[in-house]
Write a protein that holds these residues in place. Structure first.
Motif, mmCIF file in Angstrom:
data_model
loop_
_atom_site.group_PDB
_atom_site.id
_atom_site.type_symbol
_atom_site.label_atom_id
_atom_site.label_comp_id
_atom_site.label_asym_id
_atom_site.label_seq_id
_atom_site.Cartn_x
_atom_site.Cartn_y
_atom_site.Cartn_z
ATOM 1 N N SER A 195 23.487 -7.635 25.618
ATOM 2 C CA SER A 195 23.498 -7.643 26.785
ATOM 3 C C SER A 195 25.063 -7.717 27.653
ATOM 4 O O SER A 195 25.188 -7.675 28.636
ATOM 5 C CB SER A 195 22.850 -8.983 27.615
ATOM 6 N N ARG B 10 14.275 -5.312 19.140
ATOM 7 C CA ARG B 10 14.003 -4.894 20.369
ATOM 8 C C ARG B 10 12.454 -5.542 21.024
ATOM 9 O O ARG B 10 11.925 -4.960 22.063
ATOM 10 C CB ARG B 10 13.455 -3.129 20.215
ATOM 11 N N TRP B 11 11.702 -6.386 20.318
ATOM 12 C CA TRP B 11 10.913 -7.036 20.707
ATOM 13 C C TRP B 11 11.315 -8.271 21.752
ATOM 14 O O TRP B 11 10.580 -8.859 22.304
ATOM 15 C CB TRP B 11 9.812 -7.502 19.652
ATOM 16 N N ASP B 12 12.552 -8.602 21.696
ATOM 17 C CA ASP B 12 13.065 -9.661 22.338
ATOM 18 C C ASP B 12 13.301 -8.784 23.589
ATOM 19 O O ASP B 12 14.133 -7.889 23.712
ATOM 20 C CB ASP B 12 14.440 -10.190 21.954
ATOM 21 N N LYS B 13 13.117 -9.289 24.695
ATOM 22 C CA LYS B 13 12.959 -8.650 26.175
ATOM 23 C C LYS B 13 14.450 -8.606 26.509
ATOM 24 O O LYS B 13 15.292 -7.648 26.856
ATOM 25 C CB LYS B 13 12.259 -9.272 27.249
ATOM 26 N N GLN B 14 15.207 -9.674 26.443
ATOM 27 C CA GLN B 14 16.751 -9.695 26.799
ATOM 28 C C GLN B 14 17.550 -8.906 26.061
ATOM 29 O O GLN B 14 18.257 -8.020 26.563
ATOM 30 C CB GLN B 14 17.261 -11.304 26.813
ATOM 31 N N ALA C 204 16.386 -6.077 24.453
ATOM 32 C CA ALA C 204 15.941 -4.838 24.569
ATOM 33 C C ALA C 204 16.535 -4.231 25.866
ATOM 34 O O ALA C 204 16.869 -3.110 25.981
ATOM 35 C CB ALA C 204 14.314 -4.713 24.600
ATOM 36 N N GLU C 205 16.417 -5.034 26.971
ATOM 37 C CA GLU C 205 17.037 -4.652 28.296
ATOM 38 C C GLU C 205 18.417 -4.392 28.043
ATOM 39 O O GLU C 205 18.668 -3.307 28.648
ATOM 40 C CB GLU C 205 16.596 -5.542 29.153
ATOM 41 N N HIS D 56 18.866 -1.111 26.223
ATOM 42 C CA HIS D 56 18.577 0.198 26.944
ATOM 43 C C HIS D 56 19.550 0.474 27.777
ATOM 44 O O HIS D 56 19.862 1.755 28.100
ATOM 45 C CB HIS D 56 17.156 -0.248 27.668
#
Length: 287
Positions: free
Chosen positions: A129, A243-247, A249-250, A253
């Motif tokens: 992040s 990538r299955w962890d939302k934080q 993955a975002e 991305h």
């Protein structure tokens, strides 16, 4: 004892038992070693078997195998859990908090392999992040810029780097397996890291990212620049992360999307020869 390291201008710490001898094997981290600091992105604490939590209720979410090296990821005891294996034997186990700021590591067998994988995974997750990405790539420097070569295992990333080193004067190897890319205030930079696969290249260096080249084998040499959507698709498979962890993955991305729009990404279909290296270097340096 606590050690501090700075990679791509992110600092992390490692706590080792006083009697631990693993520090003697961690020479690859010396170029990244710094004195004590107040802020770290994560801390990894290595403990003995008696201190490591009893593992219960394991849910496996990913099993990644790469040439005998295996990473098992999931949840245990309600926390993210990782197991690192080498040729079927467990090298290390790791439990982390959900923010990937604190990790507890148990070294079982092949301790250097275990600590390397634990720190590499923690680094990738803790920085996801922070506009930072740990790549599976070989990267060289040339005329003040860094150039990354991507591709599936066996495609010839290291081979292509070696062709640049042999035939393109002024080329230097930055890292041969896991460089770090970070977006700074003035653009994207590529950094060396303590993780470089089978090639011992652990350089604490930083270069503006001049371009990214996706490699594929072919009976000819041809290069073309990818448009942003295709560039995004080329970048994603080479970046480490849950990538299955939302934080996570975002965060990835966001970085991938900015890279695809700001950095020149190319596709090189090639032979493993001098002509391919020259075509690549001449084309991407004219862009």
């Amino acid at each position: 004892m606590k050690q501090y390291y700075r990679v791509a201008e992110h600092t992390f710490s490692v706590e080792l038992p006083e009697e631990s001898k693993i520090i003697d094997e961690m020479g690859q981290y010396l170029p990244f070693s710094i004195t004590q600091t107040e802020h770290v992105i994560f801390n990894a604490k290595v403990v003995g078997a008696e201190e490591f939590p009893t593992i219960e209720d394991v849910t496996i979410e990913m099993n990644q195998d790469d040439d005998g090296s295996q990473i098992v990821a999931g949840h245990a005891n309600g926390q993210p859990y990782f197991e690192f294996q080498l040729w079927g034997k467990c090298a290390a186990r790791m439990l982390t908090d959900t923010t990937y700021q604190h990790a507890t590591v148990l070294l079982v067998d092949e301790p250097l392999f275990g600590i390397n994988n634990a720190l590499m995974v923690m680094y990738a997750l803790a920085t996801a992040s922070l506009q930072t990405a740990l790549f599976h790539s070989s990267v060289v420097s040339y005329r003040g810029f860094g150039y990354m070569f991507l591709g599936k295992s066996g495609t010839g990333k290291s081979t292509h780097s070696s062709l640049w080193l042999k035939h393109i004067d002024g080329t230097e190897l930055i890292n041969d397996d896991n460089p770090v890319v970070r977006r700074m205030s003035d653009g994207f930079y590529v950094f060396g890291s303590p993780w470089s696969g089978k090639t011992p290249c652990y350089r604490n260096v930083k270069y503006p990212l001049g371009g990214v080249v996706q490699l594929s084998q072919a009976p000819y040499n041809k290069i073309q620049r990818l448009k942003p959507l295709a560039a995004y698709a080329a970048l994603v498979p080479s970046i480490s992360g849950k990538r299955w962890d939302k934080q996570v993955a975002e965060g990835l991305h966001e970085t991938e999307d900015m890279m695809a729009g700001e950095v020149a990404v190319w596709h090189l279909e090639c032979l493993p020869d001098e002509a391919a290296a020259r075509l690549c270097s001449e084309t991407i340096n004219k862009a």
